[in-house]
Enzyme design. Structure first.
Site, short mmCIF file in Angstrom:
data_model
loop_
_atom_site.label_atom_id
_atom_site.label_comp_id
_atom_site.label_asym_id
_atom_site.label_seq_id
_atom_site.Cartn_x
_atom_site.Cartn_y
_atom_site.Cartn_z
N LYS A 195 0.89 -1.18 0.00
CA LYS A 195 0.00 0.00 0.00
C LYS A 195 0.92 1.22 0.00
O LYS A 195 1.43 1.63 1.03
CB LYS A 195 -0.88 -0.03 1.25
CG LYS A 195 -2.23 0.65 1.13
CD LYS A 195 -2.22 2.10 0.68
CE LYS A 195 -1.95 3.08 1.79
NZ LYS A 195 -1.76 4.46 1.31
N ALA A 206 2.90 9.05 14.63
CA ALA A 206 1.48 9.01 15.02
C ALA A 206 0.78 7.85 14.31
O ALA A 206 0.05 7.08 14.95
CB ALA A 206 0.82 10.34 14.68
N LEU A 238 -2.58 -9.42 17.74
CA LEU A 238 -1.38 -10.19 18.14
C LEU A 238 -0.55 -10.63 16.93
O LEU A 238 -0.19 -11.80 16.78
CB LEU A 238 -1.78 -11.40 19.00
CG LEU A 238 -2.26 -11.05 20.40
CD1 LEU A 238 -2.76 -12.28 21.14
CD2 LEU A 238 -1.15 -10.37 21.20
N GLU A 274 9.19 1.73 11.11
CA GLU A 274 10.31 2.67 10.94
C GLU A 274 9.68 4.05 10.91
O GLU A 274 8.95 4.38 9.97
CB GLU A 274 11.06 2.33 9.64
CG GLU A 274 12.46 2.92 9.62
CD GLU A 274 12.50 4.27 8.94
OE1 GLU A 274 12.39 5.29 9.65
OE2 GLU A 274 12.65 4.31 7.71
N GLY A 319 9.51 8.32 12.83
CA GLY A 319 10.14 9.63 12.69
C GLY A 319 11.47 9.75 13.41
O GLY A 319 11.94 8.81 14.06
N CYS A 327 13.85 10.62 7.10
CA CYS A 327 13.68 10.23 8.51
C CYS A 327 14.98 10.43 9.28
O CYS A 327 14.96 10.67 10.48
CB CYS A 327 13.20 8.79 8.59
SG CYS A 327 14.20 7.65 7.65
N GLU A 386 9.43 16.50 15.09
CA GLU A 386 9.96 16.32 13.74
C GLU A 386 9.29 17.32 12.79
O GLU A 386 8.08 17.45 12.79
CB GLU A 386 9.67 14.88 13.26
CG GLU A 386 10.25 14.60 11.90
CD GLU A 386 10.06 13.15 11.46
OE1 GLU A 386 8.94 12.64 11.56
OE2 GLU A 386 11.05 12.54 11.01
N GLY A 388 10.88 3.68 16.34
CA GLY A 388 10.46 2.44 15.70
C GLY A 388 10.73 1.16 16.45
O GLY A 388 11.30 1.16 17.54
O1 TXE Z 1 2.65 10.14 7.10
P1 TXE Z 1 1.83 8.83 7.37
P2 TXE Z 1 2.21 11.56 6.56
C1 TXE Z 1 6.56 11.81 9.25
C2 TXE Z 1 6.90 13.25 8.97
C3 TXE Z 1 5.62 13.77 8.39
C4 TXE Z 1 4.60 13.01 9.19
C5 TXE Z 1 3.25 12.89 8.56
O2 TXE Z 1 7.15 13.91 10.18
O3 TXE Z 1 5.48 15.15 8.58
O4 TXE Z 1 5.15 11.73 9.35
O5 TXE Z 1 3.36 12.44 7.21
C6 TXE Z 1 -0.31 5.38 5.35
N1 TXE Z 1 -3.37 2.94 8.69
N2 TXE Z 1 7.02 10.91 8.20
O6 TXE Z 1 0.89 11.98 7.09
O7 TXE Z 1 0.40 9.12 7.66
C7 TXE Z 1 -0.24 6.44 4.28
O8 TXE Z 1 -1.24 6.23 3.29
C8 TXE Z 1 -2.51 2.44 7.77
C9 TXE Z 1 8.26 10.21 8.48
O9 TXE Z 1 2.34 11.55 5.11
O10 TXE Z 1 2.59 8.10 8.38
C10 TXE Z 1 1.16 6.24 3.77
O11 TXE Z 1 1.17 5.12 2.88
N3 TXE Z 1 -1.78 3.21 6.96
C11 TXE Z 1 8.56 9.20 7.49
C12 TXE Z 1 1.94 5.89 5.03
O12 TXE Z 1 0.96 5.46 5.96
C13 TXE Z 1 -1.91 4.55 7.07
C14 TXE Z 1 8.03 9.24 6.15
C15 TXE Z 1 2.75 7.02 5.63
O13 TXE Z 1 1.89 8.09 5.95
C16 TXE Z 1 -2.78 5.13 8.01
C17 TXE Z 1 6.77 9.95 6.03
C18 TXE Z 1 -3.52 4.25 8.85
N4 TXE Z 1 -4.36 4.72 9.79
C19 TXE Z 1 6.34 10.78 7.03
N5 TXE Z 1 -2.68 6.48 7.91
C20 TXE Z 1 9.80 8.38 7.64
N6 TXE Z 1 9.93 7.63 8.72
O14 TXE Z 1 10.64 8.39 6.76
C21 TXE Z 1 -1.79 6.73 6.93
N7 TXE Z 1 -1.31 5.58 6.41
#
Ligand code: TXE
Length: 486
Positions: free
Chosen positions: A180, A236, A249, A255, A257, A289, A390, A463
Protein backbone atom coordinates in the site's frame (compact mmCIF):
# COMPACT_ATOMS: atom_id res chain seq x y z
CA UNK A 1 12.15 7.91 -21.42
CA UNK A 2 9.70 10.83 -21.03
CA UNK A 3 6.55 9.98 -19.12
CA UNK A 4 3.52 11.59 -20.70
CA UNK A 5 0.81 11.68 -18.10
CA UNK A 6 -2.41 10.06 -19.35
CA UNK A 7 -5.13 12.13 -17.74
CA UNK A 8 -8.01 10.39 -19.48
CA UNK A 9 -7.85 7.18 -17.47
CA UNK A 10 -7.22 6.75 -13.75
CA UNK A 11 -4.37 4.33 -13.05
CA UNK A 12 -5.62 0.88 -12.06
CA UNK A 13 -4.24 -1.15 -9.14
CA UNK A 14 -2.79 -4.66 -9.21
CA UNK A 15 -4.68 -7.48 -7.50
CA UNK A 16 -4.18 -11.18 -8.17
CA UNK A 17 -2.17 -10.44 -11.32
CA UNK A 18 -5.02 -8.35 -12.83
CA UNK A 19 -5.18 -4.59 -13.31
CA UNK A 20 -8.32 -3.54 -11.45
CA UNK A 21 -10.17 -0.26 -12.01
CA UNK A 22 -12.68 1.50 -9.82
CA UNK A 23 -15.17 3.65 -11.64
CA UNK A 24 -15.89 6.56 -9.33
CA UNK A 25 -13.43 6.27 -6.43
CA UNK A 26 -10.23 7.99 -7.53
CA UNK A 27 -7.73 10.45 -6.14
CA UNK A 28 -5.24 12.88 -7.66
CA UNK A 29 -1.47 12.86 -7.89
CA UNK A 30 -0.18 16.44 -8.01
CA UNK A 31 3.27 17.59 -9.18
CA UNK A 32 4.65 19.64 -6.26
CA UNK A 33 7.16 21.38 -8.55
CA UNK A 34 4.41 23.04 -10.57
CA UNK A 35 1.05 22.35 -8.96
CA UNK A 36 -0.10 20.52 -12.12
CA UNK A 37 -2.19 17.35 -12.09
CA UNK A 38 0.00 14.30 -12.79
CA UNK A 39 -2.55 11.50 -12.89
CA UNK A 40 -5.72 10.23 -11.31
CA UNK A 41 -5.42 6.93 -9.48
CA UNK A 42 -8.08 4.36 -8.54
CA UNK A 43 -8.82 4.07 -4.82
CA UNK A 44 -9.52 0.66 -3.29
CA UNK A 45 -12.54 0.07 -1.09
CA UNK A 46 -13.11 -2.59 1.58
CA UNK A 47 -14.17 -5.21 -0.97
CA UNK A 48 -10.91 -4.73 -2.94
CA UNK A 49 -8.88 -5.07 0.26
CA UNK A 50 -10.70 -8.39 0.85
CA UNK A 51 -10.05 -9.38 -2.76
CA UNK A 52 -6.32 -8.59 -2.45
CA UNK A 53 -5.93 -10.54 0.79
CA UNK A 54 -7.85 -13.50 -0.70
CA UNK A 55 -5.72 -13.45 -3.87
CA UNK A 56 -2.53 -13.25 -1.86
CA UNK A 57 -3.47 -16.27 0.26
CA UNK A 58 -4.46 -18.30 -2.79
CA UNK A 59 -1.13 -17.46 -4.44
CA UNK A 60 1.04 -18.13 -1.40
CA UNK A 61 -0.58 -21.55 -0.85
CA UNK A 62 -0.21 -22.51 -4.50
CA UNK A 63 2.68 -24.98 -4.96
CA UNK A 64 3.94 -22.79 -7.83
CA UNK A 65 5.17 -20.33 -5.18
CA UNK A 66 5.03 -22.36 -1.95
CA UNK A 67 7.42 -25.03 -3.21
CA UNK A 68 10.00 -22.71 -4.75
CA UNK A 69 13.45 -23.29 -3.34
CA UNK A 70 15.52 -20.35 -2.09
CA UNK A 71 17.76 -20.26 -5.17
CA UNK A 72 14.66 -20.15 -7.38
CA UNK A 73 13.19 -17.25 -5.41
CA UNK A 74 16.60 -15.56 -5.65
CA UNK A 75 16.56 -15.91 -9.44
CA UNK A 76 13.14 -14.25 -9.49
CA UNK A 77 14.40 -11.34 -7.38
CA UNK A 78 17.31 -10.86 -9.77
CA UNK A 79 14.90 -10.75 -12.73
CA UNK A 80 12.90 -8.05 -10.92
CA UNK A 81 16.16 -6.13 -10.32
CA UNK A 82 16.92 -6.34 -14.06
CA UNK A 83 13.41 -5.06 -14.81
CA UNK A 84 13.92 -2.08 -12.49
CA UNK A 85 17.21 -1.25 -14.20
CA UNK A 86 15.55 -1.50 -17.62
CA UNK A 87 12.85 0.97 -16.47
CA UNK A 88 15.23 3.23 -14.54
CA UNK A 89 14.51 6.44 -16.45
CA UNK A 90 10.77 5.94 -16.24
CA UNK A 91 10.79 5.07 -12.53
CA UNK A 92 12.99 8.05 -11.69
CA UNK A 93 10.79 10.41 -13.66
CA UNK A 94 7.62 9.09 -12.01
CA UNK A 95 9.07 9.67 -8.56
CA UNK A 96 10.26 13.15 -9.54
CA UNK A 97 6.78 14.04 -10.84
CA UNK A 98 5.14 12.86 -7.63
CA UNK A 99 7.44 13.98 -4.81
CA UNK A 100 9.63 16.60 -6.49
CA UNK A 101 13.00 15.15 -5.52
CA UNK A 102 15.83 16.34 -7.75
CA UNK A 103 16.66 14.19 -10.77
CA UNK A 104 20.05 12.96 -9.53
CA UNK A 105 18.52 11.71 -6.29
CA UNK A 106 15.63 10.01 -8.11
CA UNK A 107 18.13 8.20 -10.36
CA UNK A 108 20.20 7.14 -7.34
CA UNK A 109 17.10 5.78 -5.62
CA UNK A 110 16.19 3.57 -8.59
CA UNK A 111 19.73 2.17 -8.57
CA UNK A 112 19.41 1.53 -4.83
CA UNK A 113 16.07 -0.26 -5.38
CA UNK A 114 17.48 -2.74 -7.90
CA UNK A 115 20.58 -3.26 -5.72
CA UNK A 116 18.27 -4.10 -2.81
CA UNK A 117 16.55 -6.84 -4.84
CA UNK A 118 19.97 -8.28 -5.77
CA UNK A 119 21.17 -8.11 -2.17
CA UNK A 120 18.15 -10.03 -0.85
CA UNK A 121 18.51 -12.55 -3.67
CA UNK A 122 22.01 -13.25 -2.33
CA UNK A 123 20.82 -13.40 1.29
CA UNK A 124 17.93 -15.67 0.37
CA UNK A 125 20.09 -18.34 -1.23
CA UNK A 126 22.95 -18.20 1.27
CA UNK A 127 21.41 -17.75 4.72
CA UNK A 128 20.87 -21.04 6.58
CA UNK A 129 18.73 -22.40 9.35
CA UNK A 130 20.37 -24.03 12.37
CA UNK A 131 21.08 -27.48 13.67
CA UNK A 132 20.84 -26.81 17.41
CA UNK A 133 22.87 -28.52 20.20
CA UNK A 134 21.09 -31.71 21.17
CA UNK A 135 20.42 -32.48 24.84
CA UNK A 136 19.39 -36.12 24.26
CA UNK A 137 19.02 -38.77 21.64
CA UNK A 138 17.48 -36.56 18.99
CA UNK A 139 18.42 -34.19 16.20
CA UNK A 140 16.98 -30.70 16.60
CA UNK A 141 16.92 -27.92 14.06
CA UNK A 142 15.37 -24.51 13.52
CA UNK A 143 14.06 -23.50 10.14
CA UNK A 144 12.58 -20.15 9.10
CA UNK A 145 9.20 -19.95 7.41
CA UNK A 146 7.17 -17.11 5.89
CA UNK A 147 4.20 -15.57 7.73
CA UNK A 148 2.03 -16.00 4.63
CA UNK A 149 0.51 -12.65 3.70
CA UNK A 150 2.24 -9.47 4.82
CA UNK A 151 1.23 -5.84 4.33
CA UNK A 152 3.87 -3.28 3.39
CA UNK A 153 2.86 0.35 3.87
CA UNK A 154 5.25 2.95 2.49
CA UNK A 155 5.72 6.74 2.67
CA UNK A 156 6.18 9.42 0.03
CA UNK A 157 9.65 10.75 0.73
CA UNK A 158 11.69 7.86 -0.74
CA UNK A 159 9.05 5.52 -2.13
CA UNK A 160 11.22 3.33 -4.38
CA UNK A 161 13.82 2.74 -1.70
CA UNK A 162 11.21 1.84 0.91
CA UNK A 163 9.22 -0.37 -1.43
CA UNK A 164 12.32 -2.35 -2.39
CA UNK A 165 13.44 -2.54 1.24
CA UNK A 166 10.16 -4.21 2.21
CA UNK A 167 9.05 -6.15 -0.88
CA UNK A 168 12.43 -7.77 -1.69
CA UNK A 169 13.02 -9.41 1.74
CA UNK A 170 9.33 -10.28 2.18
CA UNK A 171 9.36 -12.16 -1.15
CA UNK A 172 12.78 -13.66 -0.43
CA UNK A 173 11.29 -15.02 2.79
CA UNK A 174 8.52 -16.73 0.79
CA UNK A 175 5.56 -14.46 1.61
CA UNK A 176 2.93 -12.85 -0.58
CA UNK A 177 2.90 -9.07 -0.22
CA UNK A 178 0.17 -6.45 -0.33
CA UNK A 179 1.91 -3.16 -0.96
CA UNK A 180 0.00 0.00 0.00
CA UNK A 181 2.02 2.99 -1.23
CA UNK A 182 1.45 6.52 -0.01
CA UNK A 183 -1.38 8.27 -1.81
CA UNK A 184 1.17 10.99 -2.70
CA UNK A 185 3.45 8.59 -4.59
CA UNK A 186 1.54 5.59 -5.95
CA UNK A 187 3.13 5.36 -9.38
CA UNK A 188 6.48 3.76 -8.63
CA UNK A 189 4.78 1.00 -6.64
CA UNK A 190 2.45 0.31 -9.57
CA UNK A 191 5.50 0.18 -11.86
CA UNK A 192 7.17 -2.27 -9.48
CA UNK A 193 4.03 -4.43 -9.68
CA UNK A 194 4.20 -4.40 -13.49
CA UNK A 195 7.91 -5.23 -13.51
CA UNK A 196 7.41 -8.15 -11.11
CA UNK A 197 4.56 -9.57 -13.22
CA UNK A 198 6.65 -9.26 -16.39
CA UNK A 199 9.55 -10.94 -14.61
CA UNK A 200 7.30 -13.96 -14.09
CA UNK A 201 6.30 -13.57 -10.43
CA UNK A 202 3.19 -15.66 -9.84
CA UNK A 203 -0.03 -13.58 -9.96
CA UNK A 204 -1.17 -12.58 -6.46
CA UNK A 205 2.29 -12.78 -4.87
CA UNK A 206 2.73 -9.01 -5.18
CA UNK A 207 -0.43 -6.90 -5.06
CA UNK A 208 -0.42 -3.10 -5.14
CA UNK A 209 -3.44 -1.53 -3.45
CA UNK A 210 -3.79 2.21 -3.98
CA UNK A 211 -5.85 4.57 -1.86
CA UNK A 212 -5.83 6.64 1.30
CA UNK A 213 -4.01 5.52 4.41
CA UNK A 214 -6.86 6.26 6.78
CA UNK A 215 -9.25 4.04 4.80
CA UNK A 216 -7.41 1.42 2.69
CA UNK A 217 -4.26 1.33 4.84
CA UNK A 218 -6.20 1.00 8.08
CA UNK A 219 -8.54 -1.65 6.67
CA UNK A 220 -5.54 -3.63 5.40
CA UNK A 221 -3.84 -3.62 8.81
CA UNK A 222 -7.12 -4.66 10.47
CA UNK A 223 -7.79 -7.47 7.99
CA UNK A 224 -7.72 -10.86 9.74
CA UNK A 225 -5.86 -12.37 6.77
CA UNK A 226 -2.83 -10.06 7.17
CA UNK A 227 -0.29 -11.82 9.41
CA UNK A 228 2.47 -9.19 9.61
CA UNK A 229 2.75 -5.46 8.87
CA UNK A 230 5.84 -3.56 7.81
CA UNK A 231 5.34 0.20 7.98
CA UNK A 232 7.47 3.29 7.33
CA UNK A 233 5.93 6.66 8.05
CA UNK A 234 5.08 9.06 10.85
CA UNK A 235 5.17 8.11 14.53
CA UNK A 236 1.48 9.01 15.02
CA UNK A 237 0.39 6.59 12.28
CA UNK A 238 2.85 3.98 13.53
CA UNK A 239 1.18 4.13 16.93
CA UNK A 240 -2.28 3.58 15.37
CA UNK A 241 -0.95 0.56 13.47
CA UNK A 242 0.78 -0.84 16.57
CA UNK A 243 -2.52 -0.66 18.50
CA UNK A 244 -4.34 -2.65 15.83
CA UNK A 245 -1.49 -5.17 15.61
CA UNK A 246 -1.55 -5.56 19.40
CA UNK A 247 -5.26 -6.43 19.27
CA UNK A 248 -4.60 -8.96 16.48
CA UNK A 249 -1.38 -10.19 18.14
CA UNK A 250 0.58 -9.95 14.92
CA UNK A 251 4.17 -8.71 14.56
CA UNK A 252 4.89 -5.25 13.19
CA UNK A 253 8.03 -3.59 11.92
CA UNK A 254 7.80 0.19 12.35
CA UNK A 255 10.31 2.67 10.94
CA UNK A 256 9.11 6.04 12.19
CA UNK A 257 10.14 9.63 12.69
CA UNK A 258 13.36 11.17 13.93
CA UNK A 259 14.93 14.32 15.31
CA UNK A 260 18.52 13.30 14.82
CA UNK A 261 21.33 15.16 16.62
CA UNK A 262 24.28 16.15 14.46
CA UNK A 263 27.27 16.95 16.67
CA UNK A 264 30.36 19.03 15.86
CA UNK A 265 33.23 19.00 18.39
CA UNK A 266 35.81 21.80 18.41
CA UNK A 267 38.52 19.49 17.04
CA UNK A 268 36.50 18.43 13.97
CA UNK A 269 37.53 18.99 10.37
CA UNK A 270 35.18 21.93 9.99
CA UNK A 271 35.05 22.02 6.19
CA UNK A 272 34.01 18.37 6.04
CA UNK A 273 31.57 18.86 8.91
CA UNK A 274 29.87 21.78 7.15
CA UNK A 275 29.33 19.62 4.05
CA UNK A 276 28.01 16.81 6.23
CA UNK A 277 25.63 19.07 8.14
CA UNK A 278 24.29 20.67 4.94
CA UNK A 279 23.76 17.33 3.18
CA UNK A 280 22.30 15.87 6.36
CA UNK A 281 19.47 18.39 6.60
CA UNK A 282 18.94 19.97 3.18
CA UNK A 283 19.25 16.98 0.81
CA UNK A 284 15.73 15.97 -0.23
CA UNK A 285 14.57 19.28 1.28
CA UNK A 286 14.93 17.72 4.71
CA UNK A 287 12.23 15.14 4.03
CA UNK A 288 14.24 12.26 5.36
CA UNK A 289 13.68 10.23 8.51
CA UNK A 290 17.41 10.47 9.32
CA UNK A 291 17.72 14.22 8.61
CA UNK A 292 20.24 15.75 11.02
CA UNK A 293 17.78 18.38 12.21
CA UNK A 294 19.32 19.29 15.61
CA UNK A 295 22.83 20.67 15.18
CA UNK A 296 24.92 20.70 18.38
CA UNK A 297 28.14 22.73 18.05
CA UNK A 298 30.73 22.92 20.81
CA UNK A 299 30.59 26.41 22.36
CA UNK A 300 34.20 27.38 21.69
CA UNK A 301 33.74 27.21 17.88
CA UNK A 302 29.99 27.83 17.65
CA UNK A 303 30.00 31.38 16.35
CA UNK A 304 32.56 30.95 13.57
CA UNK A 305 31.27 27.50 12.55
CA UNK A 306 27.68 28.70 12.26
CA UNK A 307 28.70 31.77 10.24
CA UNK A 308 30.51 29.57 7.71
CA UNK A 309 27.59 27.12 7.66
CA UNK A 310 25.04 29.84 6.95
CA UNK A 311 27.19 31.30 4.20
CA UNK A 312 27.62 27.91 2.49
CA UNK A 313 23.91 26.95 2.88
CA UNK A 314 22.82 30.27 1.39
CA UNK A 315 24.47 29.16 -1.88
CA UNK A 316 22.35 25.99 -2.24
CA UNK A 317 20.54 25.94 -5.56
CA UNK A 318 16.79 25.53 -5.07
CA UNK A 319 15.17 24.95 -8.45
CA UNK A 320 12.83 22.84 -10.57
CA UNK A 321 13.87 19.26 -9.81
CA UNK A 322 14.89 18.44 -13.39
CA UNK A 323 16.91 21.62 -13.94
CA UNK A 324 20.66 21.38 -14.29
CA UNK A 325 22.49 21.48 -10.96
CA UNK A 326 19.33 21.64 -8.79
CA UNK A 327 20.27 20.75 -5.20
CA UNK A 328 16.86 21.20 -3.60
CA UNK A 329 13.45 20.76 -5.20
CA UNK A 330 10.05 21.48 -3.70
CA UNK A 331 8.42 20.04 -0.59
CA UNK A 332 6.46 16.92 -1.62
CA UNK A 333 3.00 18.42 -1.06
CA UNK A 334 1.52 21.87 -0.57
CA UNK A 335 -0.11 20.69 2.66
CA UNK A 336 3.25 19.56 4.01
CA UNK A 337 4.80 22.93 3.16
CA UNK A 338 2.02 24.57 5.21
CA UNK A 339 2.97 22.33 8.17
CA UNK A 340 6.62 23.39 7.83
CA UNK A 341 5.61 27.04 7.69
CA UNK A 342 3.50 26.62 10.82
CA UNK A 343 6.46 25.06 12.65
CA UNK A 344 8.80 27.92 11.71
CA UNK A 345 6.11 30.41 12.78
CA UNK A 346 5.92 28.67 16.14
CA UNK A 347 9.70 29.08 16.54
CA UNK A 348 9.41 32.79 15.73
CA UNK A 349 6.66 33.11 18.33
CA UNK A 350 9.00 31.45 20.84
CA UNK A 351 11.63 34.10 20.09
CA UNK A 352 14.09 32.27 17.82
CA UNK A 353 16.58 33.95 15.55
CA UNK A 354 16.21 33.14 11.83
CA UNK A 355 19.77 32.95 10.48
CA UNK A 356 18.76 31.81 6.99
CA UNK A 357 15.53 31.33 4.99
CA UNK A 358 12.34 31.05 6.99
CA UNK A 359 10.12 31.67 3.97
CA UNK A 360 9.32 30.60 0.39
CA UNK A 361 11.72 31.57 -2.41
CA UNK A 362 10.87 34.83 -4.20
CA UNK A 363 11.82 33.61 -7.67
CA UNK A 364 8.91 33.75 -10.10
CA UNK A 365 9.78 30.41 -11.76
CA UNK A 366 9.11 28.66 -8.43
CA UNK A 367 5.93 30.51 -7.47
CA UNK A 368 3.55 27.74 -8.60
CA UNK A 369 5.38 24.97 -6.71
CA UNK A 370 5.60 23.98 -3.03
CA UNK A 371 9.12 25.35 -2.46
CA UNK A 372 10.62 26.40 0.86
CA UNK A 373 14.07 27.87 1.39
CA UNK A 374 16.81 26.20 3.41
CA UNK A 375 16.24 27.52 6.90
CA UNK A 376 18.58 27.80 9.89
CA UNK A 377 17.21 28.75 13.32
CA UNK A 378 19.19 29.68 16.45
CA UNK A 379 18.58 31.07 19.91
CA UNK A 380 16.26 28.17 20.70
CA UNK A 381 15.37 26.83 24.12
CA UNK A 382 15.71 23.03 24.48
CA UNK A 383 11.95 22.75 24.94
CA UNK A 384 11.05 24.80 21.83
CA UNK A 385 8.55 22.94 19.63
CA UNK A 386 10.95 22.95 16.65
CA UNK A 387 13.65 21.32 18.76
CA UNK A 388 11.35 18.59 20.07
CA UNK A 389 9.07 17.73 17.13
CA UNK A 390 9.96 16.32 13.74
CA UNK A 391 9.54 19.00 11.05
CA UNK A 392 10.50 16.81 8.07
CA UNK A 393 11.57 19.84 6.07
CA UNK A 394 14.68 21.95 5.32
CA UNK A 395 14.86 23.44 8.79
CA UNK A 396 17.99 23.15 10.95
CA UNK A 397 17.94 24.04 14.66
CA UNK A 398 21.32 25.23 15.99
CA UNK A 399 22.14 24.49 19.64
CA UNK A 400 25.38 24.63 21.64
CA UNK A 401 27.05 22.36 24.18
CA UNK A 402 29.92 22.64 26.68
CA UNK A 403 31.39 19.15 26.93
CA UNK A 404 30.65 15.48 26.32
CA UNK A 405 28.32 15.03 29.29
CA UNK A 406 26.32 18.12 28.42
CA UNK A 407 26.13 16.97 24.78
CA UNK A 408 24.96 13.45 25.58
CA UNK A 409 22.31 14.77 27.97
CA UNK A 410 20.94 17.24 25.39
CA UNK A 411 21.17 14.88 22.40
CA UNK A 412 19.35 12.08 24.24
CA UNK A 413 16.64 14.43 25.50
CA UNK A 414 14.24 13.44 22.73
CA UNK A 415 11.46 10.90 22.29
CA UNK A 416 13.18 9.88 19.04
CA UNK A 417 16.28 7.76 18.50
CA UNK A 418 16.75 7.05 14.82
CA UNK A 419 20.21 8.39 13.94
CA UNK A 420 23.03 10.69 15.03
CA UNK A 421 26.21 12.16 13.58
CA UNK A 422 29.50 13.02 15.29
CA UNK A 423 32.36 15.10 13.86
CA UNK A 424 35.62 14.88 15.83
CA UNK A 425 39.30 14.10 15.26
CA UNK A 426 39.45 12.06 18.48
CA UNK A 427 38.50 8.45 17.69
CA UNK A 428 38.27 7.47 21.36
CA UNK A 429 35.80 10.23 22.02
CA UNK A 430 33.87 9.25 18.85
CA UNK A 431 33.53 5.70 20.19
CA UNK A 432 32.55 6.87 23.71
CA UNK A 433 29.91 9.29 22.48
CA UNK A 434 28.56 6.89 19.82
CA UNK A 435 28.10 4.28 22.56
CA UNK A 436 26.19 6.71 24.78
CA UNK A 437 23.85 8.15 22.14
CA UNK A 438 20.39 6.57 21.98
CA UNK A 439 20.13 6.00 18.23
CA UNK A 440 19.82 3.06 15.85
CA UNK A 441 22.53 4.44 13.55
CA UNK A 442 25.51 6.65 14.43
CA UNK A 443 27.72 8.22 11.78
CA UNK A 444 31.24 9.34 12.65
CA UNK A 445 32.88 11.90 10.36
CA UNK A 446 30.28 11.13 7.72
CA UNK A 447 26.49 11.43 7.52
CA UNK A 448 23.63 9.63 5.73
CA UNK A 449 25.95 6.85 4.59
CA UNK A 450 23.47 3.99 4.11
CA UNK A 451 24.26 0.42 3.17
CA UNK A 452 21.71 -2.31 2.49
CA UNK A 453 23.94 -4.79 4.33
CA UNK A 454 23.75 -2.93 7.69
CA UNK A 455 20.64 -3.18 9.84
CA UNK A 456 18.51 -0.05 10.12
CA UNK A 457 15.86 1.02 12.61
CA UNK A 458 15.11 3.19 15.58
CA UNK A 459 15.48 3.38 19.34
CA UNK A 460 12.60 4.78 21.42
CA UNK A 461 9.68 6.25 19.41
CA UNK A 462 11.61 5.98 16.15
CA UNK A 463 10.46 2.44 15.70
CA UNK A 464 10.45 -1.26 16.33
CA UNK A 465 12.43 -3.87 14.40
CA UNK A 466 15.41 -3.66 12.07
CA UNK A 467 15.19 -3.62 8.28
CA UNK A 468 18.11 -4.28 5.89
CA UNK A 469 20.92 -6.76 6.38
CA UNK A 470 20.18 -10.38 7.23
CA UNK A 471 17.84 -9.12 9.97
CA UNK A 472 15.82 -7.57 7.15
CA UNK A 473 15.01 -11.06 5.87
CA UNK A 474 14.30 -12.53 9.32
CA UNK A 475 11.75 -9.76 9.90
CA UNK A 476 9.48 -11.54 7.43
CA UNK A 477 9.98 -15.07 8.77
CA UNK A 478 8.98 -17.06 11.83
CA UNK A 479 11.17 -19.72 13.40
CA UNK A 480 10.01 -23.33 13.55
CA UNK A 481 11.93 -25.93 15.56
CA UNK A 482 11.81 -29.58 14.47
CA UNK A 483 13.01 -32.60 16.47
CA UNK A 484 13.87 -36.01 14.94
CA UNK A 485 13.91 -38.81 17.52
CA UNK A 486 16.96 -41.03 16.99
O1 TXE B 1 2.65 10.14 7.10
P1 TXE B 1 1.83 8.83 7.37
P2 TXE B 1 2.21 11.56 6.56
C1 TXE B 1 6.56 11.81 9.25
C2 TXE B 1 6.90 13.25 8.97
C3 TXE B 1 5.62 13.77 8.39
C4 TXE B 1 4.60 13.01 9.19
C5 TXE B 1 3.25 12.89 8.56
O2 TXE B 1 7.15 13.91 10.18
O3 TXE B 1 5.48 15.15 8.58
O4 TXE B 1 5.15 11.73 9.35
O5 TXE B 1 3.36 12.44 7.21
C6 TXE B 1 -0.31 5.38 5.35
N1 TXE B 1 -3.37 2.94 8.69
N2 TXE B 1 7.02 10.91 8.20
O6 TXE B 1 0.89 11.98 7.09
O7 TXE B 1 0.40 9.12 7.66
C7 TXE B 1 -0.24 6.44 4.28
O8 TXE B 1 -1.24 6.23 3.29
C8 TXE B 1 -2.51 2.44 7.77
C9 TXE B 1 8.26 10.21 8.48
O9 TXE B 1 2.34 11.55 5.11
O10 TXE B 1 2.59 8.10 8.38
C10 TXE B 1 1.16 6.24 3.77
O11 TXE B 1 1.17 5.12 2.88
N3 TXE B 1 -1.78 3.21 6.96
C11 TXE B 1 8.56 9.20 7.49
C12 TXE B 1 1.94 5.89 5.03
O12 TXE B 1 0.96 5.46 5.96
C13 TXE B 1 -1.91 4.55 7.07
C14 TXE B 1 8.03 9.24 6.15
C15 TXE B 1 2.75 7.02 5.63
O13 TXE B 1 1.89 8.09 5.95
C16 TXE B 1 -2.78 5.13 8.01
C17 TXE B 1 6.77 9.95 6.03
C18 TXE B 1 -3.52 4.25 8.85
N4 TXE B 1 -4.36 4.72 9.79
C19 TXE B 1 6.34 10.78 7.03
N5 TXE B 1 -2.68 6.48 7.91
C20 TXE B 1 9.80 8.38 7.64
N6 TXE B 1 9.93 7.63 8.72
O14 TXE B 1 10.64 8.39 6.76
C21 TXE B 1 -1.79 6.73 6.93
N7 TXE B 1 -1.31 5.58 6.41
Amino acid sequence: MPVTPDLTQPKPMLIGGEWVRTTDATFESINPATGALNFRICAADDSLVDHAVGSAWAAVRNPVWRDQLPHQRAAMLRRIADGIDASAEKMARLQMLENGKVWAECKAQVASASATFRYFAAVCETVSGEVTPSRGNYLSMTKYEPYGVVAAITPWNSPMTMEAQKVAPALAAGNAVILKPSEVTSSTALELGRIALEAGLAPGILNVLTGLGTTVGKRLVEHPGVRMVSFTGGTATGRVIAHIAAEKLIPVALELGGKSPHVVFADADQEAAIDGVIGGIFEGSGQSCVAGSRLYVQKSIAQSFVEKLVSRASRLRIALPDSQGAQMGPIATFAHRSRIEAMVDSARAEGCEVLLGGHRPDHESLAAGAYYLPTILAGLKPDARVVREEIFGPVLCVLEFEDEDDLVQQANDSVYGLAAGIWTADYKRAWRVASRLEAGTVWINTYKQLSISSSFGGFKESGIGREKGVSGLRLYQQAKSIYFGM
